[in-house]
Design an enzyme around this catalytic site. Structure first.
Site, mmCIF file in Angstrom:
data_model
loop_
_atom_site.group_PDB
_atom_site.id
_atom_site.type_symbol
_atom_site.label_atom_id
_atom_site.label_comp_id
_atom_site.label_asym_id
_atom_site.label_seq_id
_atom_site.Cartn_x
_atom_site.Cartn_y
_atom_site.Cartn_z
ATOM 1 N N GLY A 14 -3.538 -31.618 2.771
ATOM 2 C CA GLY A 14 -3.068 -30.276 3.150
ATOM 3 C C GLY A 14 -1.803 -30.330 3.998
ATOM 4 C CG LEU A 15 1.273 -26.917 4.245
ATOM 5 C CD1 LEU A 15 1.605 -25.510 4.731
ATOM 6 C CD2 LEU A 15 2.544 -27.695 3.973
ATOM 7 C CB CYS A 130 -1.391 -22.299 15.099
ATOM 8 S SG CYS A 130 -1.828 -20.909 14.030
ATOM 9 C CD GLN A 157 -0.102 -15.732 14.024
ATOM 10 O OE1 GLN A 157 -0.690 -14.823 14.600
ATOM 11 N NE2 GLN A 157 -0.750 -16.751 13.502
ATOM 12 N N GLY A 161 1.038 -21.274 8.163
ATOM 13 C CA GLY A 161 -0.294 -21.170 8.748
ATOM 14 C C GLY A 161 -1.356 -20.872 7.714
ATOM 15 N NE ARG A 249 0.269 -15.491 7.732
ATOM 16 C CZ ARG A 249 -0.407 -16.488 8.304
ATOM 17 N NH1 ARG A 249 0.193 -17.347 9.118
ATOM 18 N NH2 ARG A 249 -1.703 -16.614 8.091
ATOM 19 C CG HIS A 256 2.908 -19.250 14.526
ATOM 20 N ND1 HIS A 256 3.171 -19.229 13.182
ATOM 21 C CD2 HIS A 256 1.586 -19.574 14.643
ATOM 22 C CE1 HIS A 256 2.064 -19.539 12.517
ATOM 23 N NE2 HIS A 256 1.102 -19.756 13.370
#
Lengths: 352, 352
Positions: A14-15, A130, A157, A161, A249, A256
């Site tokens: 994953g990221l 986060c 954000q 995320g 978002r 962020h």
């Protein structure tokens, strides 16, 4: 002989998992062996760790045999299923999902803020959300010196995320939008894969992160309220600091932004007093010279594990109250970086 | 015989000017003739008004002879230079720049909020700042019913607020960013043409709109504080409502978002009480059903002259305090739409 550790990364593809690998490569932890764990779909992929090639394995309870430290970021359901198995086999798990954050037996840790909590673990330590991490990094030094009464935060954000798929969706929409296409019906991931309706983020703003609670707050907002209280006051429902949040978002890839309004107990604190305690706090960089147009920006924060604070200015009508602007890389300090910092502290203090 | 008016649009070729033309085409004002005025550079261009083709003229003091109404959006310096000339020649000017907003002799008007002020004009009526307009549209009905004590706002402002050049810059940067280029040194316009340093907006956030005041607030933040007080309390420095603001430019083309925290005098107001007064207020659309993932979004607000309000929820720890999310098209309700509404009210009431 110096002790060495076997470290498993759960959700390695994953990221955040990818950045956990990088952070672990650069960390002070003596690594004997790494294990890269993921879903069946990713099993067999090969990823680098320093000069080795490591094959990704499908996660099974037995995967954790012989593992000293688990760094986990594969989603709450995966953590709930596998971390108890890992603990049973003697691993200490640092979990970047929300699965265990509110468990009173699980420390919720930002090392610079409440690192001593790590030693109270029972096999699981939680990495905060986060957006919470970067906010408490900025609030903690001011709270310690001047007392903190109240926080009102609005977040900006980044799409990362929400993972790989959200980023791909954002870029596709952005290209289509600039080509004059109608992107209203393209979205399949954002605002959150777990909810029914999906909306485009490119050149748009989505005031929903995660699903909604019954009181109308999004779960992301809920996290910012209760995680902040747990980290700063060791009690997720503490009333000593009032916290409210609006999470939005924005069409940014990484990092962020947060507009944070806060009221201090000490009504005489000045901007230079705040700058001083922030500058002295590890992991915080103050970028607060408006005369030089110096202020935190996502593009400048990407790749750093620091939290950037600027635009600090007093509310002109309420003594002791201030506005500030806080930016950090949500995948590093907001996730992989903070997780590996916890692991480093665990190892350095022999708290495993 | 029905009275008809000659209307001049000053700054006709700009983003707002173009929309003033469209709004005027659709308005209730009986238009005898239009004049499109701009800088020397744009003179000679031809623009449509309904079925006529109208040539843009260079603005001169004599341009205003015979003009009944001037709609102006060509920048503060142009307004300061030419509007007194227009007034001298008998025109009534509605000015979308900040040139005259704080002049105690100049009404600052959002028609739904304080439209009666129009009649107190001495030749100039000011259109408020875009971000202020949409916020006071949402606050006014709640203030009238429940009393308003305090406002803390964080804005998410679209690039079109900085004009054509800013939009072109945003799109170029977005393409270059997605092509893997480093866009750090590309910017020449944003955050504001009037300041020294320029930063990219694509996939970034810029917590600077307009230049900074000596107290560290940006001029945009200063406007939100003082224009809100002038519109709601008729006094730019009134202390009855406390206002503080953080203004941030986001990579959106059109329509601003605002996260607005507010405290009411009446501590018993509920979300459904607020929805009711908002729904009854002209020009406001309530989109507040979180269970259906219904909330305002810029992409959905573009092209409407309404103000969209949602995510209304009580602060869980402070009675009488709420969060909400407000979106409006900054070029329409935030600029051209509000300006033409003022002109309509001026004409309808024979207040010229």
């Amino acid at each position: 002989m110096k002790k060495e550790f076997t470290v498993a990364i759960l959700g390695a593809t994953g990221l955040v998992g990818q950045r956990m690998i990088k952070q672990l490569e650069q960390s002070t932890i003596p690594v004997k062996k790494v294990k890269f764990l993921a879903s069946k779909r990713s099993a067999g992929k090969k990823l680098k760790f320093r000069d080795q090639e490591v094959e990704v394995e499908e996660t099974r309870p037995e995967s954790f045999s012989g593992v000293d430290i688990v760094l986990s970021s594969a989603g709450g359901a995966v953590s709930k299923k596998f971390l108890p198995e890992a603990v049973k086999r003697g691993s200490v798990c640092i979990d970047n999902t929300s699965a265990f954050r509110m468990d009173p037996d699980v420390p919720l840790v930002v090392p610079e803020v409440n690192g001593e909590e790590i030693k109270n673990h029972h096999g699981i330590i939680a990495n905060p959300n986060c957006s919470t991490i970067q906010m408490v990094m900025a609030l903690k030094p001011m709270m310690d010196k001047f007392g903190l009464k109240r926080v009102i935060v609005s977040t900006y954000q980044a799409a990362s995320g929400a993972g790989h798929a959200a980023l791909e969706e954002l870029f596709k929409e952005a290209k289509d939008y600039m080509a004059g296409k109608n992107i209203r019906d393209e979205a399949e991931v954002l605002p959150t894969a777990g909810d029914k309706k999906h909306y485009p983020l490119a050149f748009n703003l989505l005031p929903q992160i995660d699903v909604f609670e019954d009181d109308g707050y999004s779960h992301e907002e809920w996290k910012m309220i209760h995680e902040t209280k747990k980290i700063l006051l060791n009690d997720m429902n503490a009333a000593d600091i009032k916290v409210t949040a609006t999470c939005v978002r924005v069409p940014v890839e990484i990092a962020h932004g947060e507009s944070v309004y806060f009221e201090l107990a000490d009504k005489n604190a000045t901007v230079s007093d705040l700058e001083k305690v922030l500058k002295d706090f590890p992991g915080v960089q103050v970028q607060n010279d408006f005369r030089k147009q110096e202020y935190p920006q996502p593009l400048n924060a990407v790749g750093s594990n620091d939290t950037f604070v600027g635009r600090i200015r007093p509310d002109l009508e309420t003594p002791g109250a201030f506005n500030m602007w806080v930016v950090a890389d949500n995948l590093l300090k907001g996730a992989a970086g903070n997780t590996v910092q916890i692991a480093e502290k665990l190892v350095a203090n022999d708290w495993l």
